[in-house]
Motif scaffolding. Structure first.
Motif, short mmCIF file in Angstrom:
data_model
loop_
_atom_site.label_atom_id
_atom_site.label_comp_id
_atom_site.label_asym_id
_atom_site.label_seq_id
_atom_site.Cartn_x
_atom_site.Cartn_y
_atom_site.Cartn_z
N ARG A 284 0.80 -1.23 0.00
CA ARG A 284 0.00 0.00 0.00
C ARG A 284 0.83 1.28 0.00
O ARG A 284 0.30 2.36 -0.25
CB ARG A 284 -0.94 -0.03 1.20
N LEU A 285 2.10 1.17 0.32
CA LEU A 285 2.98 2.35 0.31
C LEU A 285 4.18 2.08 -0.60
O LEU A 285 5.32 2.38 -0.26
CB LEU A 285 3.46 2.68 1.73
N ALA A 286 3.89 1.50 -1.76
CA ALA A 286 4.95 1.06 -2.66
C ALA A 286 5.90 2.19 -3.05
O ALA A 286 7.12 2.00 -3.11
CB ALA A 286 4.33 0.44 -3.91
N GLU A 287 5.37 3.39 -3.26
CA GLU A 287 6.24 4.51 -3.65
C GLU A 287 7.22 4.89 -2.56
O GLU A 287 8.35 5.28 -2.85
CB GLU A 287 5.39 5.73 -4.02
N LEU A 288 6.81 4.77 -1.31
CA LEU A 288 7.72 5.09 -0.20
C LEU A 288 8.77 4.01 0.01
O LEU A 288 9.88 4.29 0.45
CB LEU A 288 6.93 5.26 1.10
N MET A 289 8.42 2.77 -0.28
CA MET A 289 9.35 1.67 -0.04
C MET A 289 10.23 1.39 -1.25
O MET A 289 11.14 0.57 -1.17
CB MET A 289 8.57 0.40 0.34
N ASP A 290 9.96 2.07 -2.35
CA ASP A 290 10.78 1.90 -3.54
C ASP A 290 11.89 2.94 -3.54
O ASP A 290 11.96 3.81 -4.38
CB ASP A 290 9.91 2.04 -4.80
N ARG A 291 12.74 2.85 -2.56
CA ARG A 291 13.87 3.77 -2.42
C ARG A 291 15.05 2.98 -1.90
O ARG A 291 14.88 1.89 -1.35
CB ARG A 291 13.54 4.93 -1.49
N PRO A 292 16.25 3.52 -2.05
CA PRO A 292 17.43 2.77 -1.59
C PRO A 292 17.41 2.54 -0.08
O PRO A 292 16.82 3.32 0.67
CB PRO A 292 18.60 3.68 -1.97
N HIS A 293 18.07 1.47 0.32
CA HIS A 293 18.23 1.21 1.76
C HIS A 293 18.97 2.38 2.40
O HIS A 293 19.79 3.01 1.78
CB HIS A 293 19.03 -0.07 1.99
N ARG A 294 18.66 2.62 3.65
CA ARG A 294 19.28 3.66 4.47
C ARG A 294 18.83 5.07 4.11
O ARG A 294 19.40 6.04 4.57
CB ARG A 294 20.82 3.60 4.45
N GLN A 295 17.82 5.20 3.29
CA GLN A 295 17.30 6.53 2.96
C GLN A 295 16.17 6.86 3.94
O GLN A 295 15.33 6.02 4.23
CB GLN A 295 16.78 6.56 1.53
#
Length: 190
Positions: A176-187
């Motif tokens: 449900r929050l794919a856009e937020l979780m589609d970022r590099p680790h440690r961001q």
């Protein structure tokens, strides 16, 4: 050894910051342990991190946990709803979703103070349970004007996530929050 004023100020800030996180985590563990469908404990660090994510990003919690939408205990303002990732204490995106490196010292301090204890979780994981002293302090803090809203959010989130595992919560967040979780680790999630 003499420390400068700036070093002492920084040390005090770090102590205050850890105290803030300890209180929020204690309130969350106490709320989850009070819900019978959580087996009276908070099972695993993954579940802790995901539920804490909802406490820290309350407007995003309503997008993930269906039962929270009309819940007034979330205390959502128009600002929260229009800027759901602008929060006081952001988390970082890590391998399994939102994470905060402070969990280990925070939990260790709560256990050392006799406010939480370790238990056996599902499939051999660690669970967290409030001690009688921890329950008493959580109850007192829930009645304090400073912590009332956080305690309300913890109770609402504990109720809305009944019966869900940490992994199930992680999958819902990713779905449900794919856009937020589609970022590099440690961001930072902001």
């Amino acid at each position: 050894m003499t420390r400068s004023f700036e070093e002492l100020d920084e040390l005090q800030w770090e102590l205050d910051d850890l105290a803030y996180h300890q209180i929020r985590v204690l309130l969350l563990v106490a709320a989850v342990a009070a819900e019978p469908k959580h087996n009276r404990k908070l099972d695993g660090l993954t579940k802790l991190a995901k539920l804490d994510f909802f406490v820290r990003y309350p407007a995003l919690a309503t997008a993930v946990l269906d039962d929270l939408e009309p819940d007034e205990r979330m205390h959502l303002s128009e600002e929260d709803l229009s800027n759901p990732t602008t929060v006081q204490d952001p988390m970082t995106r890590y391998k399994y979703g939102p994470w905060d490196d402070r969990y280990y010292p925070v939990i260790g301090a709560l256990v050392a103070r006799g406010l939480l204890k370790y238990g056996t979780g599902a499939r051999g994981s660690v669970s967290l349970l409030p001690t009688p002293l921890g329950k008493q302090l959580a109850t007192e803090l829930a009645g304090d004007g400073v912590w009332h809203e956080v305690a309300d959010r913890c109770a609402a989130i504990a109720e809305a996530s009944r019966g869900m595992t940490g992994n199930a919560l992680k999958e819902l967040i990713y779905e449900r929050l794919a856009e937020l979780m589609d970022r590099p680790h440690r961001q930072v999630i902001s």
